[in-house]
Design an enzyme around this catalytic site. Structure first.
Site, PDB file in Angstrom:
ATOM      1  N   ARG A  58       0.833  -1.217   0.000  1.00 57.58           N
ATOM      2  CA  ARG A  58       0.000   0.000   0.000  1.00 57.58           C
ATOM      3  C   ARG A  58       0.866   1.264   0.000  1.00 57.58           C
ATOM      4  O   ARG A  58       0.532   2.252  -0.648  1.00 57.58           O
ATOM      5  CB  ARG A  58      -0.946  -0.010   1.201  1.00 57.58           C
ATOM      6  CG  ARG A  58      -2.094  -1.013   0.989  1.00 57.58           C
ATOM      7  CD  ARG A  58      -3.121  -0.960   2.073  1.00 57.58           C
ATOM      8  NE  ARG A  58      -3.729   0.339   2.234  1.00 57.58           N
ATOM      9  CZ  ARG A  58      -4.337   0.747   3.347  1.00 57.58           C
ATOM     10  NH1 ARG A  58      -4.414  -0.055   4.390  1.00 57.58           N
ATOM     11  NH2 ARG A  58      -4.872   1.941   3.422  1.00 57.58           N
ATOM     12  N   ASN A  94      -7.913   8.408   6.872  1.00 57.79           N
ATOM     13  CA  ASN A  94      -6.985   7.948   5.836  1.00 57.79           C
ATOM     14  C   ASN A  94      -5.545   7.969   6.330  1.00 57.79           C
ATOM     15  O   ASN A  94      -5.138   8.899   7.029  1.00 57.79           O
ATOM     16  CB  ASN A  94      -7.112   8.821   4.587  1.00 57.79           C
ATOM     17  CG  ASN A  94      -8.516   8.766   4.008  1.00 57.79           C
ATOM     18  OD1 ASN A  94      -9.268   7.846   4.329  1.00 57.79           O
ATOM     19  ND2 ASN A  94      -8.862   9.731   3.185  1.00 57.79           N
ATOM     20  N   HIS A 111      -6.245   7.285  12.263  1.00 56.71           N
ATOM     21  CA  HIS A 111      -5.811   5.905  11.992  1.00 56.71           C
ATOM     22  C   HIS A 111      -4.331   5.835  11.623  1.00 56.71           C
ATOM     23  O   HIS A 111      -3.874   4.839  11.071  1.00 56.71           O
ATOM     24  CB  HIS A 111      -6.668   5.281  10.882  1.00 56.71           C
ATOM     25  CG  HIS A 111      -8.086   5.001  11.314  1.00 56.71           C
ATOM     26  ND1 HIS A 111      -9.096   4.656  10.445  1.00 56.71           N
ATOM     27  CD2 HIS A 111      -8.659   5.005  12.548  1.00 56.71           C
ATOM     28  CE1 HIS A 111     -10.227   4.477  11.106  1.00 56.71           C
ATOM     29  NE2 HIS A 111      -9.987   4.689  12.386  1.00 56.71           N
ATOM     30  N   CYS A 119       8.128   1.834  16.334  1.00 56.43           N
ATOM     31  CA  CYS A 119       8.649   0.632  16.989  1.00 56.43           C
ATOM     32  C   CYS A 119       7.557   0.087  17.902  1.00 56.43           C
ATOM     33  O   CYS A 119       7.065   0.791  18.785  1.00 56.43           O
ATOM     34  CB  CYS A 119       9.913   0.972  17.774  1.00 56.43           C
ATOM     35  SG  CYS A 119      10.524  -0.431  18.726  1.00 56.43           S
ATOM     36  N   CYS A 122       9.119   0.131  21.694  1.00 50.88           N
ATOM     37  CA  CYS A 122       9.326   1.345  22.504  1.00 50.88           C
ATOM     38  C   CYS A 122       8.422   2.497  22.086  1.00 50.88           C
ATOM     39  O   CYS A 122       8.364   3.513  22.775  1.00 50.88           O
ATOM     40  CB  CYS A 122      10.791   1.777  22.463  1.00 50.88           C
ATOM     41  SG  CYS A 122      11.280   2.594  20.927  1.00 50.88           S
ATOM     42  N   CYS A 138      15.291  -0.747  15.509  1.00 58.34           N
ATOM     43  CA  CYS A 138      14.740   0.546  15.904  1.00 58.34           C
ATOM     44  C   CYS A 138      15.899   1.493  16.216  1.00 58.34           C
ATOM     45  O   CYS A 138      16.787   1.148  17.009  1.00 58.34           O
ATOM     46  CB  CYS A 138      13.845   0.374  17.134  1.00 58.34           C
ATOM     47  SG  CYS A 138      13.352   1.944  17.869  1.00 58.34           S
ATOM     48  N   GLY A 178     -16.830  11.260   2.252  1.00 61.32           N
ATOM     49  CA  GLY A 178     -16.220  10.062   1.675  1.00 61.32           C
ATOM     50  C   GLY A 178     -15.959   8.937   2.646  1.00 61.32           C
ATOM     51  O   GLY A 178     -14.949   8.244   2.541  1.00 61.32           O
TER      52      GLY A 178
END
Ligand code: OAD
Length: 236
Positions: A58, A94, A111, A119, A122, A138, A178
Protein backbone atom coordinates in the site's frame (compact mmCIF):
# COMPACT_ATOMS: atom_id res chain seq x y z
CA UNK A 1 -25.96 31.32 9.73
CA UNK A 2 -22.47 30.52 8.51
CA UNK A 3 -20.51 28.09 10.68
CA UNK A 4 -17.40 29.51 12.38
CA UNK A 5 -15.93 26.30 13.70
CA UNK A 6 -16.12 23.46 11.23
CA UNK A 7 -15.19 19.87 12.05
CA UNK A 8 -14.50 17.73 8.99
CA UNK A 9 -14.12 13.95 9.00
CA UNK A 10 -12.78 12.34 5.82
CA UNK A 11 -12.55 8.75 4.67
CA UNK A 12 -11.25 6.76 1.74
CA UNK A 13 -13.79 8.29 -0.68
CA UNK A 14 -11.93 11.62 -0.65
CA UNK A 15 -8.82 9.90 -2.04
CA UNK A 16 -10.62 7.54 -4.45
CA UNK A 17 -10.27 9.85 -7.45
CA UNK A 18 -6.55 10.19 -6.73
CA UNK A 19 -6.36 6.47 -7.50
CA UNK A 20 -6.42 4.87 -4.03
CA UNK A 21 -8.99 2.11 -3.57
CA UNK A 22 -11.66 2.49 -0.94
CA UNK A 23 -12.22 -0.38 1.49
CA UNK A 24 -15.86 -1.41 1.18
CA UNK A 25 -16.90 -0.38 -2.33
CA UNK A 26 -17.25 -3.17 -4.91
CA UNK A 27 -13.74 -4.59 -5.54
CA UNK A 28 -12.35 -2.50 -2.65
CA UNK A 29 -9.45 -3.47 -0.40
CA UNK A 30 -11.53 -5.63 1.94
CA UNK A 31 -12.87 -7.60 -1.03
CA UNK A 32 -9.28 -8.56 -1.86
CA UNK A 33 -7.72 -9.04 1.58
CA UNK A 34 -8.86 -10.55 4.86
CA UNK A 35 -9.22 -7.60 7.22
CA UNK A 36 -8.52 -9.79 10.25
CA UNK A 37 -5.35 -11.19 8.68
CA UNK A 38 -3.73 -7.95 7.47
CA UNK A 39 -5.18 -5.11 9.56
CA UNK A 40 -5.71 -6.35 13.10
CA UNK A 41 -3.40 -6.58 16.07
CA UNK A 42 -4.16 -10.32 16.26
CA UNK A 43 -3.17 -10.72 12.61
CA UNK A 44 0.11 -8.93 13.31
CA UNK A 45 0.84 -11.08 16.34
CA UNK A 46 0.13 -14.23 14.30
CA UNK A 47 2.06 -13.31 11.14
CA UNK A 48 3.90 -9.96 11.30
CA UNK A 49 5.67 -10.46 7.94
CA UNK A 50 2.30 -10.87 6.18
CA UNK A 51 1.03 -7.61 7.68
CA UNK A 52 4.25 -5.72 6.84
CA UNK A 53 3.98 -6.96 3.22
CA UNK A 54 0.39 -5.66 2.95
CA UNK A 55 1.40 -2.19 4.14
CA UNK A 56 4.60 -2.23 2.00
CA UNK A 57 2.36 -2.82 -1.01
CA UNK A 58 0.00 0.00 0.00
CA UNK A 59 2.87 2.42 0.77
CA UNK A 60 4.14 1.94 -2.80
CA UNK A 61 0.68 2.72 -4.22
CA UNK A 62 0.40 5.83 -2.05
CA UNK A 63 3.74 7.13 -3.35
CA UNK A 64 2.44 7.28 -6.92
CA UNK A 65 -0.71 9.38 -6.46
CA UNK A 66 -1.52 13.09 -6.30
CA UNK A 67 -4.06 15.10 -4.30
CA UNK A 68 -7.32 15.78 -6.14
CA UNK A 69 -9.61 18.82 -6.23
CA UNK A 70 -11.35 17.75 -2.99
CA UNK A 71 -8.10 17.75 -0.96
CA UNK A 72 -7.14 21.12 -2.44
CA UNK A 73 -10.54 22.67 -1.74
CA UNK A 74 -10.43 21.57 1.92
CA UNK A 75 -7.01 23.23 2.29
CA UNK A 76 -8.46 26.43 0.81
CA UNK A 77 -11.33 26.30 3.30
CA UNK A 78 -8.86 25.89 6.19
CA UNK A 79 -6.86 28.95 5.06
CA UNK A 80 -9.95 31.04 4.36
CA UNK A 81 -11.57 30.22 7.71
CA UNK A 82 -8.34 31.00 9.60
CA UNK A 83 -8.17 34.38 7.82
CA UNK A 84 -11.76 35.10 8.90
CA UNK A 85 -11.14 34.19 12.54
CA UNK A 86 -12.89 30.82 12.32
CA UNK A 87 -11.40 27.34 12.35
CA UNK A 88 -11.46 24.08 10.45
CA UNK A 89 -10.50 20.86 12.21
CA UNK A 90 -9.61 18.22 9.64
CA UNK A 91 -9.75 14.71 11.04
CA UNK A 92 -9.08 11.87 8.63
CA UNK A 93 -9.35 8.11 8.80
CA UNK A 94 -6.99 7.95 5.84
CA UNK A 95 -3.37 6.93 6.28
CA UNK A 96 -2.29 8.67 3.06
CA UNK A 97 -0.77 12.17 3.12
CA UNK A 98 -2.91 13.67 0.35
CA UNK A 99 -4.52 16.28 2.62
CA UNK A 100 -1.08 17.61 3.56
CA UNK A 101 0.08 17.48 -0.05
CA UNK A 102 -3.12 19.32 -1.03
CA UNK A 103 -2.10 22.14 1.31
CA UNK A 104 -3.86 21.36 4.63
CA UNK A 105 -1.71 22.51 7.55
CA UNK A 106 -3.19 20.62 10.49
CA UNK A 107 -4.48 17.11 9.91
CA UNK A 108 -5.49 14.73 12.70
CA UNK A 109 -4.71 11.24 11.38
CA UNK A 110 -6.84 9.17 13.72
CA UNK A 111 -5.81 5.90 11.99
CA UNK A 112 -2.15 6.90 11.68
CA UNK A 113 0.10 7.57 8.70
CA UNK A 114 1.54 4.99 6.34
CA UNK A 115 4.60 7.15 5.57
CA UNK A 116 5.81 6.74 9.16
CA UNK A 117 7.21 3.75 11.01
CA UNK A 118 6.80 2.99 14.69
CA UNK A 119 8.65 0.63 16.99
CA UNK A 120 6.10 -1.79 18.46
CA UNK A 121 8.43 -2.22 21.47
CA UNK A 122 9.33 1.35 22.50
CA UNK A 123 6.80 3.42 20.53
CA UNK A 124 9.39 5.65 18.79
CA UNK A 125 7.88 7.02 15.57
CA UNK A 126 9.63 8.54 12.56
CA UNK A 127 8.99 9.27 8.86
CA UNK A 128 9.79 6.17 6.81
CA UNK A 129 9.03 5.62 3.14
CA UNK A 130 10.85 2.34 2.47
CA UNK A 131 9.72 -1.25 2.91
CA UNK A 132 9.46 -2.48 6.48
CA UNK A 133 10.81 -5.90 7.38
CA UNK A 134 11.46 -7.99 10.48
CA UNK A 135 15.22 -7.43 10.05
CA UNK A 136 14.98 -3.70 10.70
CA UNK A 137 16.28 -2.33 13.98
CA UNK A 138 14.74 0.55 15.90
CA UNK A 139 16.94 3.68 15.85
CA UNK A 140 15.73 4.58 19.36
CA UNK A 141 15.79 1.35 21.44
CA UNK A 142 17.95 -0.79 19.14
CA UNK A 143 15.60 -3.78 19.21
CA UNK A 144 14.97 -5.68 15.98
CA UNK A 145 11.73 -7.16 14.68
CA UNK A 146 9.26 -4.62 16.01
CA UNK A 147 9.33 -1.97 13.28
CA UNK A 148 5.75 -1.60 12.00
CA UNK A 149 3.77 0.99 10.05
CA UNK A 150 2.45 3.87 12.15
CA UNK A 151 -1.15 2.87 11.50
CA UNK A 152 -3.98 1.85 13.78
CA UNK A 153 -5.16 -1.74 13.47
CA UNK A 154 -8.46 -3.25 14.52
CA UNK A 155 -8.07 -3.99 18.22
CA UNK A 156 -6.00 -0.82 18.80
CA UNK A 157 -7.10 2.62 19.97
CA UNK A 158 -7.27 5.41 17.38
CA UNK A 159 -5.01 8.42 17.86
CA UNK A 160 -5.76 12.00 19.06
CA UNK A 161 -9.16 11.05 20.47
CA UNK A 162 -9.13 13.67 23.28
CA UNK A 163 -8.25 16.42 20.82
CA UNK A 164 -10.82 15.14 18.34
CA UNK A 165 -13.72 15.02 20.80
CA UNK A 166 -12.80 18.47 22.17
CA UNK A 167 -12.82 19.97 18.66
CA UNK A 168 -16.08 18.18 17.80
CA UNK A 169 -17.77 19.46 20.96
CA UNK A 170 -16.70 23.02 20.11
CA UNK A 171 -17.84 22.90 16.48
CA UNK A 172 -20.96 24.41 14.98
CA UNK A 173 -20.87 22.29 11.80
CA UNK A 174 -19.87 18.63 11.39
CA UNK A 175 -19.11 17.46 7.84
CA UNK A 176 -18.47 13.83 6.93
CA UNK A 177 -16.81 13.33 3.53
CA UNK A 178 -16.22 10.06 1.68
CA UNK A 179 -16.72 7.59 4.49
CA UNK A 180 -19.17 4.71 4.73
CA UNK A 181 -19.56 5.18 8.49
CA UNK A 182 -18.79 1.54 9.26
CA UNK A 183 -15.85 1.94 11.64
CA UNK A 184 -16.10 3.29 15.18
CA UNK A 185 -15.30 5.61 16.83
CA UNK A 186 -15.46 7.79 13.67
CA UNK A 187 -18.84 6.31 12.76
CA UNK A 188 -20.21 7.68 16.03
CA UNK A 189 -19.15 11.31 15.46
CA UNK A 190 -22.41 12.22 13.72
CA UNK A 191 -24.46 10.99 16.70
CA UNK A 192 -22.21 12.96 19.11
CA UNK A 193 -22.61 16.06 16.94
CA UNK A 194 -26.40 15.67 16.83
CA UNK A 195 -26.59 15.16 20.58
CA UNK A 196 -24.67 18.43 21.01
CA UNK A 197 -27.04 20.26 18.66
CA UNK A 198 -24.40 20.70 15.95
CA UNK A 199 -25.53 20.98 12.32
CA UNK A 200 -24.45 17.94 10.27
CA UNK A 201 -23.69 17.45 6.58
CA UNK A 202 -22.80 14.28 4.69
CA UNK A 203 -20.85 14.59 1.42
CA UNK A 204 -20.44 11.21 -0.25
CA UNK A 205 -20.73 9.43 -3.57
CA UNK A 206 -24.15 8.22 -2.49
CA UNK A 207 -26.10 8.27 0.77
CA UNK A 208 -24.30 6.09 3.33
CA UNK A 209 -26.17 3.63 5.55
CA UNK A 210 -26.29 6.33 8.22
CA UNK A 211 -27.39 9.14 5.90
CA UNK A 212 -30.66 9.67 7.81
CA UNK A 213 -28.60 10.81 10.83
CA UNK A 214 -27.42 13.90 8.94
CA UNK A 215 -29.33 17.17 8.62
CA UNK A 216 -28.09 17.70 5.06
CA UNK A 217 -26.59 15.59 2.26
CA UNK A 218 -24.69 16.33 -0.95
CA UNK A 219 -24.01 13.41 -3.24
CA UNK A 220 -21.63 12.82 -6.13
CA UNK A 221 -17.89 12.57 -6.74
CA UNK A 222 -15.81 14.28 -4.06
CA UNK A 223 -13.70 16.08 -6.68
CA UNK A 224 -16.88 17.94 -7.71
CA UNK A 225 -19.07 18.10 -4.59
CA UNK A 226 -16.34 19.25 -2.19
CA UNK A 227 -15.03 22.19 -4.29
CA UNK A 228 -18.65 23.24 -4.97
CA UNK A 229 -19.49 23.19 -1.24
CA UNK A 230 -16.28 25.06 -0.34
CA UNK A 231 -16.96 27.69 -3.02
CA UNK A 232 -20.43 28.28 -1.55
CA UNK A 233 -19.04 28.53 1.98
CA UNK A 234 -16.36 31.00 0.92
CA UNK A 235 -18.81 33.12 -1.09
CA UNK A 236 -21.45 33.22 1.66
P1 OAD B 1 -15.04 2.82 3.03
O1 OAD B 1 -14.44 2.07 1.88
O2 OAD B 1 -15.75 2.04 4.06
O3 OAD B 1 -16.08 3.90 2.47
C1 OAD B 1 -15.73 4.78 1.43
C2 OAD B 1 -16.91 5.68 1.15
O4 OAD B 1 -16.50 6.59 0.12
C3 OAD B 1 -18.16 4.95 0.60
O5 OAD B 1 -19.32 5.42 1.30
C4 OAD B 1 -18.22 5.35 -0.87
O6 OAD B 1 -19.55 5.50 -1.35
C5 OAD B 1 -17.52 6.71 -0.84
N1 OAD B 1 -16.87 7.06 -2.12
C6 OAD B 1 -16.28 6.25 -3.02
N2 OAD B 1 -15.78 6.96 -4.05
C7 OAD B 1 -16.08 8.27 -3.80
C8 OAD B 1 -15.87 9.49 -4.49
N3 OAD B 1 -15.21 9.54 -5.66
N4 OAD B 1 -16.33 10.63 -3.94
C9 OAD B 1 -16.99 10.62 -2.76
N5 OAD B 1 -17.22 9.48 -2.05
C10 OAD B 1 -16.77 8.33 -2.56
O7 OAD B 1 -13.87 3.72 3.65
P2 OAD B 1 -13.83 4.44 5.07
O8 OAD B 1 -15.19 4.81 5.50
O9 OAD B 1 -12.81 5.50 4.98
O10 OAD B 1 -9.52 1.56 8.83
O11 OAD B 1 -13.29 3.28 5.97
C11 OAD B 1 -13.03 3.53 7.34
C12 OAD B 1 -11.92 2.68 7.84
O12 OAD B 1 -12.19 1.31 7.49
C13 OAD B 1 -10.57 2.93 7.20
O13 OAD B 1 -9.88 4.03 7.78
C14 OAD B 1 -9.85 1.65 7.43
C15 OAD B 1 -10.95 0.70 7.03
O14 OAD B 1 -10.89 -0.56 7.56
C16 OAD B 1 -8.51 0.78 9.26
O15 OAD B 1 -7.86 0.08 8.50
C17 OAD B 1 -8.27 0.84 10.72
Amino acid sequence: MIAKRIFILTGAGVSAESGLSTFRDKGGIWAQYDIEEVASIRGYERDPARVLDFYNMRRKLHGGVEPNAAHIALAQLEAEWAARGGSVTLCTQNVDNLHERGGSKAVLHMHGEIAKARCHDCGATAPYDGDLSLDLGCGACGRTGGMRPHVVWFGETPLFMDEIYAALAGADLFVSIGTSGNVYPAAGFVASARAAGIDTLEINLEPSEGARLFDHGRYGRASETVPAWVAEMVAA
